[in-house]
Design a protein around this motif. Sequence first.
Motif, mmCIF file in Angstrom:
data_model
loop_
_atom_site.group_PDB
_atom_site.id
_atom_site.type_symbol
_atom_site.label_atom_id
_atom_site.label_comp_id
_atom_site.label_asym_id
_atom_site.label_seq_id
_atom_site.Cartn_x
_atom_site.Cartn_y
_atom_site.Cartn_z
ATOM 1 N N THR A 176 36.050 46.112 31.218
ATOM 2 C CA THR A 176 36.305 44.739 30.084
ATOM 3 C C THR A 176 36.897 45.526 28.865
ATOM 4 O OG1 THR A 176 34.195 45.462 29.175
ATOM 5 C CG2 THR A 176 34.412 43.582 30.691
ATOM 6 N N GLU A 177 36.989 46.677 28.743
ATOM 7 C CA GLU A 177 37.830 47.348 27.703
ATOM 8 C C GLU A 177 39.341 47.606 27.751
ATOM 9 O OE1 GLU A 177 35.798 51.145 27.194
ATOM 10 O OE2 GLU A 177 33.748 50.269 26.600
ATOM 11 N N ASP A 178 40.106 47.436 26.947
ATOM 12 C CA ASP A 178 41.454 47.310 26.650
ATOM 13 C C ASP A 178 42.058 48.678 27.475
ATOM 14 O OD1 ASP A 178 41.385 44.757 25.812
ATOM 15 O OD2 ASP A 178 42.440 45.296 24.005
ATOM 16 N N GLU A 179 41.386 49.831 26.775
ATOM 17 C CA GLU A 179 41.697 51.352 27.100
ATOM 18 C C GLU A 179 41.615 51.634 28.480
ATOM 19 O OE1 GLU A 179 39.751 55.405 26.495
ATOM 20 O OE2 GLU A 179 40.175 54.350 24.531
ATOM 21 N N THR A 180 40.466 51.002 29.326
ATOM 22 C CA THR A 180 40.573 51.196 30.534
ATOM 23 C C THR A 180 41.632 50.735 31.351
ATOM 24 O OG1 THR A 180 38.211 51.388 30.298
ATOM 25 C CG2 THR A 180 38.741 51.207 32.518
ATOM 26 N N LEU A 181 42.030 49.362 31.147
ATOM 27 C CA LEU A 181 42.941 48.641 31.803
ATOM 28 C C LEU A 181 44.348 49.237 31.919
ATOM 29 C CD1 LEU A 181 41.630 44.898 31.681
ATOM 30 C CD2 LEU A 181 41.351 46.436 33.556
ATOM 31 N N LEU A 182 44.646 49.624 30.463
ATOM 32 C CA LEU A 182 45.660 50.186 30.070
ATOM 33 C C LEU A 182 45.734 51.707 30.885
ATOM 34 C CD1 LEU A 182 46.188 49.729 26.280
ATOM 35 C CD2 LEU A 182 47.410 48.707 28.059
ATOM 36 N N ARG A 183 44.829 52.480 31.100
ATOM 37 C CA ARG A 183 44.808 53.566 31.741
ATOM 38 C C ARG A 183 45.074 53.194 33.263
ATOM 39 N NH1 ARG A 183 39.678 55.939 30.880
ATOM 40 N NH2 ARG A 183 39.822 56.501 32.731
ATOM 41 N N ALA A 184 44.849 51.918 33.862
ATOM 42 C CA ALA A 184 44.846 51.504 35.281
ATOM 43 C C ALA A 184 46.349 51.201 35.166
ATOM 44 C CB ALA A 184 43.712 50.499 35.485
ATOM 45 N N GLY A 185 47.164 51.140 34.171
ATOM 46 C CA GLY A 185 48.468 50.606 34.469
ATOM 47 C C GLY A 185 48.666 49.035 34.581
ATOM 48 N N ILE A 186 47.799 48.407 33.639
ATOM 49 C CA ILE A 186 48.180 46.640 33.715
ATOM 50 C C ILE A 186 49.305 46.336 33.416
ATOM 51 C CG2 ILE A 186 47.012 46.326 31.381
ATOM 52 C CD1 ILE A 186 45.505 44.128 32.817
ATOM 53 N N LYS A 187 50.010 47.200 32.558
ATOM 54 C CA LYS A 187 51.424 46.525 32.194
ATOM 55 C C LYS A 187 52.293 46.596 33.507
ATOM 56 C CE LYS A 187 50.477 46.413 27.550
ATOM 57 N NZ LYS A 187 50.702 45.261 26.704
ATOM 58 N N ARG A 188 52.139 47.448 34.004
ATOM 59 C CA ARG A 188 52.989 47.580 35.484
ATOM 60 C C ARG A 188 52.489 47.020 36.743
ATOM 61 N NH1 ARG A 188 51.628 52.594 33.575
ATOM 62 N NH2 ARG A 188 50.919 52.877 35.542
ATOM 63 N N ALA A 189 51.051 46.481 36.639
ATOM 64 C CA ALA A 189 50.483 45.825 37.741
ATOM 65 C C ALA A 189 51.098 44.562 38.192
ATOM 66 C CB ALA A 189 49.057 45.697 37.441
ATOM 67 N N LYS A 190 50.876 44.558 39.515
ATOM 68 C CA LYS A 190 51.116 43.196 40.187
ATOM 69 C C LYS A 190 50.210 42.135 40.191
ATOM 70 C CE LYS A 190 53.585 41.552 44.275
ATOM 71 N NZ LYS A 190 53.974 41.943 45.589
ATOM 72 N N GLY A 191 48.963 42.563 40.040
ATOM 73 C CA GLY A 191 47.686 41.691 39.954
ATOM 74 C C GLY A 191 46.419 42.413 39.780
ATOM 75 N N LEU A 192 45.547 41.547 39.444
ATOM 76 C CA LEU A 192 44.184 42.153 39.115
ATOM 77 C C LEU A 192 43.328 41.337 39.857
ATOM 78 C CD1 LEU A 192 42.675 43.502 36.154
ATOM 79 C CD2 LEU A 192 41.582 41.526 36.602
ATOM 80 N N ILE A 193 42.290 42.072 40.328
ATOM 81 C CA ILE A 193 41.139 41.334 41.138
ATOM 82 C C ILE A 193 39.895 41.829 40.522
ATOM 83 C CG2 ILE A 193 40.080 41.010 43.487
ATOM 84 C CD1 ILE A 193 42.843 42.149 44.586
ATOM 85 N N SER A 194 39.326 40.799 40.082
ATOM 86 C CA SER A 194 38.026 40.984 39.346
ATOM 87 C C SER A 194 36.843 40.413 40.423
ATOM 88 C CB SER A 194 37.995 40.049 37.965
ATOM 89 O OG SER A 194 36.780 40.732 37.283
ATOM 90 N N VAL A 195 36.045 41.432 40.801
ATOM 91 C CA VAL A 195 34.923 41.114 41.894
ATOM 92 C C VAL A 195 33.549 41.703 41.327
ATOM 93 C CG1 VAL A 195 36.219 40.368 43.703
ATOM 94 C CG2 VAL A 195 35.908 42.982 43.428
ATOM 95 N N VAL A 196 33.597 42.036 39.937
ATOM 96 C CA VAL A 196 32.154 42.572 39.619
ATOM 97 C C VAL A 196 30.944 41.394 39.851
ATOM 98 C CG1 VAL A 196 33.156 44.217 38.001
ATOM 99 C CG2 VAL A 196 32.540 41.830 37.072
ATOM 100 N N THR A 197 29.741 41.566 39.783
ATOM 101 C CA THR A 197 28.784 40.555 40.245
ATOM 102 C C THR A 197 28.587 39.620 39.207
ATOM 103 O OG1 THR A 197 27.156 42.565 39.451
ATOM 104 C CG2 THR A 197 27.571 42.304 41.864
ATOM 105 N N SER A 198 28.726 39.927 37.969
ATOM 106 C CA SER A 198 28.407 39.155 36.858
ATOM 107 C C SER A 198 29.339 38.211 36.491
ATOM 108 C CB SER A 198 28.175 39.888 35.594
ATOM 109 O OG SER A 198 28.060 39.209 34.506
ATOM 110 N N ASP A 199 29.352 36.791 36.503
ATOM 111 C CA ASP A 199 30.386 36.151 35.935
ATOM 112 C C ASP A 199 30.918 36.129 34.557
ATOM 113 O OD1 ASP A 199 30.556 34.913 38.477
ATOM 114 O OD2 ASP A 199 29.384 33.087 38.067
#
Length: 184
Positions: A97-120
Motif C-alpha cells: 500500500t506504500e508508494d515507495e514499495t511499489l516504486l522499488r518493485a518497478g511499477i513505472k515499468r510494469a505491465k500489470g499488477l495483481i492484488s491478491v491480499v486477503t483484505s478487501d
Amino acid sequence: TILLIIFGVSVIGYTLGKLAQVMFEGQIQHFLGRQKVEKQIESLKNHYIICGYGRIGSLICREFAAKPVPFVVVESSLAVLEKLETEHYPYLRGNATEDETLLRAGIKRAKGLISVVTSDTENVYITLTARGLNPALFILARAGEEGSDIKLKRAGANKVISPYHIGGNRMAQAILRPNVVDFI
C-alpha cells in the motif's frame, strides 16, 4: 614446552579463524544473493507485480514461473518471505500500500499488477496507490466480499475476480452439468 605452546595456540587460532570465516562468508553470500535479486528486480521491464503471496498468490507465481513470465512478489510477512526464499521467486519485503514499495518493485515499468491480499480494504488501497503511480497499468484485484468488486473498479482496477464466486459457480456446474465440466 615453548614449541608446544606455540603449536597449540596456532592450531586454536587457525580453527577459530576458519570457523569465523565460514560463518562470515555464509552471511556475506546471503547478502550478495539478496543484492543480486534486487538488481534483477531493478532491471525488469513489462513484468507483473504480485501483491500478496497467500494461497492465490502462490498459485499465480507457480503459473508465471512455468511459463517464463517476469514477475516480482511484494510481501510483508516474514514467515511468508522464508517460503518465497525457498521457492526462489523474486520478492520485495514491504507493504504494497506504500508508494515507495511499489516504486522499488518497478511499477513505472510494469505491465500489470495483481492484488491478491486477503483484505478487501488493502486491495482497494493497493489499487488506488498503483493507479496513481502508473495510470496506464493493468490492475487485476481479488474481491473477497460481495459488493467489493464495485469499489475495486471505482478505485481503478481493470478486472476484479472473486475466487469464491468462481469456485461456487464451478462446483454448481459440476453437479448440474458434469459432462460439460469434465470436457472443459
